[in-house]
Design a protein around this motif. Structure first.
Motif, PDB file in Angstrom:
ATOM      1  N   GLN A 253     -18.272   0.523  39.999  1.00  0.00           N
ATOM      2  CA  GLN A 253     -19.712   0.791  40.069  1.00  0.00           C
ATOM      3  C   GLN A 253     -19.974   2.290  40.181  1.00  0.00           C
ATOM      4  O   GLN A 253     -20.900   2.826  39.553  1.00  0.00           O
ATOM      5  CB  GLN A 253     -20.312   0.051  41.258  1.00  0.00           C
ATOM      6  CG  GLN A 253     -21.821   0.169  41.364  1.00  0.00           C
ATOM      7  CD  GLN A 253     -22.372  -0.595  42.564  1.00  0.00           C
ATOM      8  OE1 GLN A 253     -21.669  -0.754  43.581  1.00  0.00           O
ATOM      9  NE2 GLN A 253     -23.583  -1.083  42.462  1.00  0.00           N
ATOM     10  N   LYS A 254     -19.155   2.993  40.971  1.00  0.00           N
ATOM     11  CA  LYS A 254     -19.333   4.439  41.150  1.00  0.00           C
ATOM     12  C   LYS A 254     -19.145   5.190  39.830  1.00  0.00           C
ATOM     13  O   LYS A 254     -19.970   6.024  39.441  1.00  0.00           O
ATOM     14  CB  LYS A 254     -18.330   4.939  42.192  1.00  0.00           C
ATOM     15  CG  LYS A 254     -18.292   6.457  42.333  1.00  0.00           C
ATOM     16  CD  LYS A 254     -17.204   6.872  43.296  1.00  0.00           C
ATOM     17  CE  LYS A 254     -17.084   8.402  43.367  1.00  0.00           C
ATOM     18  NZ  LYS A 254     -16.006   8.831  44.276  1.00  0.00           N
ATOM     19  N   TYR A 255     -18.054   4.865  39.106  1.00  0.00           N
ATOM     20  CA  TYR A 255     -17.791   5.574  37.861  1.00  0.00           C
ATOM     21  C   TYR A 255     -18.771   5.166  36.761  1.00  0.00           C
ATOM     22  O   TYR A 255     -19.117   5.975  35.894  1.00  0.00           O
ATOM     23  CB  TYR A 255     -16.343   5.337  37.420  1.00  0.00           C
ATOM     24  CG  TYR A 255     -15.366   6.168  38.205  1.00  0.00           C
ATOM     25  CD1 TYR A 255     -15.096   7.481  37.836  1.00  0.00           C
ATOM     26  CD2 TYR A 255     -14.723   5.653  39.331  1.00  0.00           C
ATOM     27  CE1 TYR A 255     -14.212   8.260  38.559  1.00  0.00           C
ATOM     28  CE2 TYR A 255     -13.832   6.428  40.062  1.00  0.00           C
ATOM     29  CZ  TYR A 255     -13.585   7.730  39.676  1.00  0.00           C
ATOM     30  OH  TYR A 255     -12.706   8.517  40.407  1.00  0.00           O
ATOM     31  N   SER A 256     -19.206   3.940  36.798  1.00  0.00           N
ATOM     32  CA  SER A 256     -20.215   3.507  35.831  1.00  0.00           C
ATOM     33  C   SER A 256     -21.528   4.257  36.042  1.00  0.00           C
ATOM     34  O   SER A 256     -22.195   4.669  35.077  1.00  0.00           O
ATOM     35  CB  SER A 256     -20.444   1.999  35.959  1.00  0.00           C
ATOM     36  OG  SER A 256     -21.477   1.572  35.077  1.00  0.00           O
ATOM     37  N   TYR A 257     -21.882   4.466  37.283  1.00  0.00           N
ATOM     38  CA  TYR A 257     -23.107   5.211  37.593  1.00  0.00           C
ATOM     39  C   TYR A 257     -22.980   6.666  37.134  1.00  0.00           C
ATOM     40  O   TYR A 257     -23.916   7.234  36.527  1.00  0.00           O
ATOM     41  CB  TYR A 257     -23.353   5.144  39.098  1.00  0.00           C
ATOM     42  CG  TYR A 257     -24.552   5.951  39.557  1.00  0.00           C
ATOM     43  CD1 TYR A 257     -25.842   5.440  39.409  1.00  0.00           C
ATOM     44  CD2 TYR A 257     -24.383   7.203  40.136  1.00  0.00           C
ATOM     45  CE1 TYR A 257     -26.948   6.183  39.830  1.00  0.00           C
ATOM     46  CE2 TYR A 257     -25.478   7.953  40.549  1.00  0.00           C
ATOM     47  CZ  TYR A 257     -26.751   7.431  40.405  1.00  0.00           C
ATOM     48  OH  TYR A 257     -27.842   8.171  40.811  1.00  0.00           O
ATOM     49  N   CYS A 258     -21.820   7.282  37.414  1.00  0.00           N
ATOM     50  CA  CYS A 258     -21.609   8.672  36.985  1.00  0.00           C
ATOM     51  C   CYS A 258     -21.641   8.779  35.465  1.00  0.00           C
ATOM     52  O   CYS A 258     -22.233   9.722  34.901  1.00  0.00           O
ATOM     53  CB  CYS A 258     -20.277   9.187  37.513  1.00  0.00           C
ATOM     54  SG  CYS A 258     -20.218   9.418  39.299  1.00  0.00           S
ATOM     55  N   GLN A 260     -23.214   6.851  33.369  1.00  0.00           N
ATOM     56  CA  GLN A 260     -24.596   6.670  32.926  1.00  0.00           C
ATOM     57  C   GLN A 260     -25.404   7.949  33.077  1.00  0.00           C
ATOM     58  O   GLN A 260     -26.176   8.340  32.185  1.00  0.00           O
ATOM     59  CB  GLN A 260     -25.239   5.520  33.711  1.00  0.00           C
ATOM     60  CG  GLN A 260     -26.697   5.269  33.350  1.00  0.00           C
ATOM     61  CD  GLN A 260     -27.317   4.189  34.221  1.00  0.00           C
ATOM     62  OE1 GLN A 260     -26.615   3.495  34.945  1.00  0.00           O
ATOM     63  NE2 GLN A 260     -28.628   4.054  34.142  1.00  0.00           N
ATOM     64  N   LYS A 261     -25.240   8.628  34.213  1.00  0.00           N
ATOM     65  CA  LYS A 261     -25.999   9.860  34.459  1.00  0.00           C
ATOM     66  C   LYS A 261     -25.593  10.965  33.478  1.00  0.00           C
ATOM     67  O   LYS A 261     -26.437  11.745  33.011  1.00  0.00           O
ATOM     68  CB  LYS A 261     -25.772  10.321  35.906  1.00  0.00           C
ATOM     69  CG  LYS A 261     -26.434   9.436  36.950  1.00  0.00           C
ATOM     70  CD  LYS A 261     -27.945   9.372  36.737  1.00  0.00           C
ATOM     71  CE  LYS A 261     -28.630   8.502  37.775  1.00  0.00           C
ATOM     72  NZ  LYS A 261     -30.106   8.444  37.542  1.00  0.00           N
TER      73      LYS A 261
END
Length: 272
Positions: A253-258, A260-261
């Motif tokens: 989830q953390k890397y997916s969020y990064c 995406q940004k």
């Protein structure tokens, strides 16, 4: 009370308090079993409110004459009939008091009800060799007086206590501690398996502030997996798997969020 057989403590039981027992049968569903062990047992070390302070206890070797003199001094200071007695073979018998400070429940055969004071005095009866178990809490701060020999070891004291209460947990899950109050502070030291509690009692004298014994869980920081039952081990594996899956989910989830940004930033940048 008669003298105990060699290496076999005899017991005189007293309760300092009584509480109701909490039950959890291993016949419960998997979800209930997991909730029970998750709530009561942790694989991670937790910070303790009261850290055991290392303290040096003096345990000098005494001659036979010194032992006899110590016993006379000890008996002259007590206000009860819990005297020490010197035997012809040079050993001696006497009483030690053990306070139980167990946080987790203990296991007994499921065919047995929780042992009462009378049950503990009678000792194990028929039907104790049962694989199914029921867990319950021993009365908080229960106190036992044990009649032991000078050569009775700490490990034997623990094993005898568990037998008296029909506890089928591995004795290695428990440890005997000596407690002392000095200069307004309380010190605890875990006894090794071969130490002799009655000898320590004689050297310290009858004062409970100078020395007392406490039975606690053996939380050494290293998990002794051999001391757990099969249901407990299977449950730990389920807990580990769930923790691993949760950590992986959080990382993804953390890397997916990064990611995406970063992609949003790229799309926002003007071309050229």
């Amino acid at each position: 009370m008669g003298e105990a057989d060699a290496g076999t403590p005899s017991f005189e039981m007293t309760w300092s308090s009584t509480t109701s027992s909490g039950y959890c049968s291993q016949e419960d569903s998997d979800s209930e079993l997991e909730q029970y062990f998750t709530a009561r047992t942790s694989l991670a070390r937790r910070p303790r409110r009261d850290q055991d302070e290392p303290v040096e206890w003096e345990t000098p070797d005494l001659s036979q004459a010194e032992v006899e003199q110590k016993i006379k001094e000890y008996n002259s200071q007590i206000n009860s009939n819990l005297f020490m007695s010197l035997n012809k073979d040079g050993s001696y018998t006497g009483f030690i008091k053990v306070q139980l400070k167990l946080v987790r429940p203990v296991s007994v055969p499921s065919s047995k009800k929780p042992p009462s004071l009378q049950d503990a005095r009678r000792g194990p009866g028929r039907g104790t060799a049962v694989r199914r178990r029921t867990s319950f809490y021993l009365p908080k701060d229960a106190v036992k007086h044990l009649h032991v020999l000078s050569r009775t070891r700490a490990r034997e004291v623990i094993e005898a206590l568990l037998r008296k209460f029909l506890v089928v947990d591995d004795p290695r899950k428990f440890a005997l501690f000596e407690r002392a109050e000095r200069h307004g502070q309380v010190y605890l030291r875990k006894l090794s398996d071969d130490e002799q509690p009655l000898r320590l009692r004689l050297l310290a004298g009858p004062s409970e502030k100078a020395l007392s014994f406490v039975l606690k869980e053996n939380d050494s920081g290293e998990v002794n997996w051999d001391a757990f039952s099969m249901p407990e081990l299977h449950n730990f594996l389920r807990i580990l798997q769930r923790e691993e899956e949760e950590h992986l989910r959080q990382i993804l989830q953390k890397y997916s969020y990064c990611r995406q940004k970063i992609q949003e930033a790229l799309h926002a940048c003007p071309l050229g």
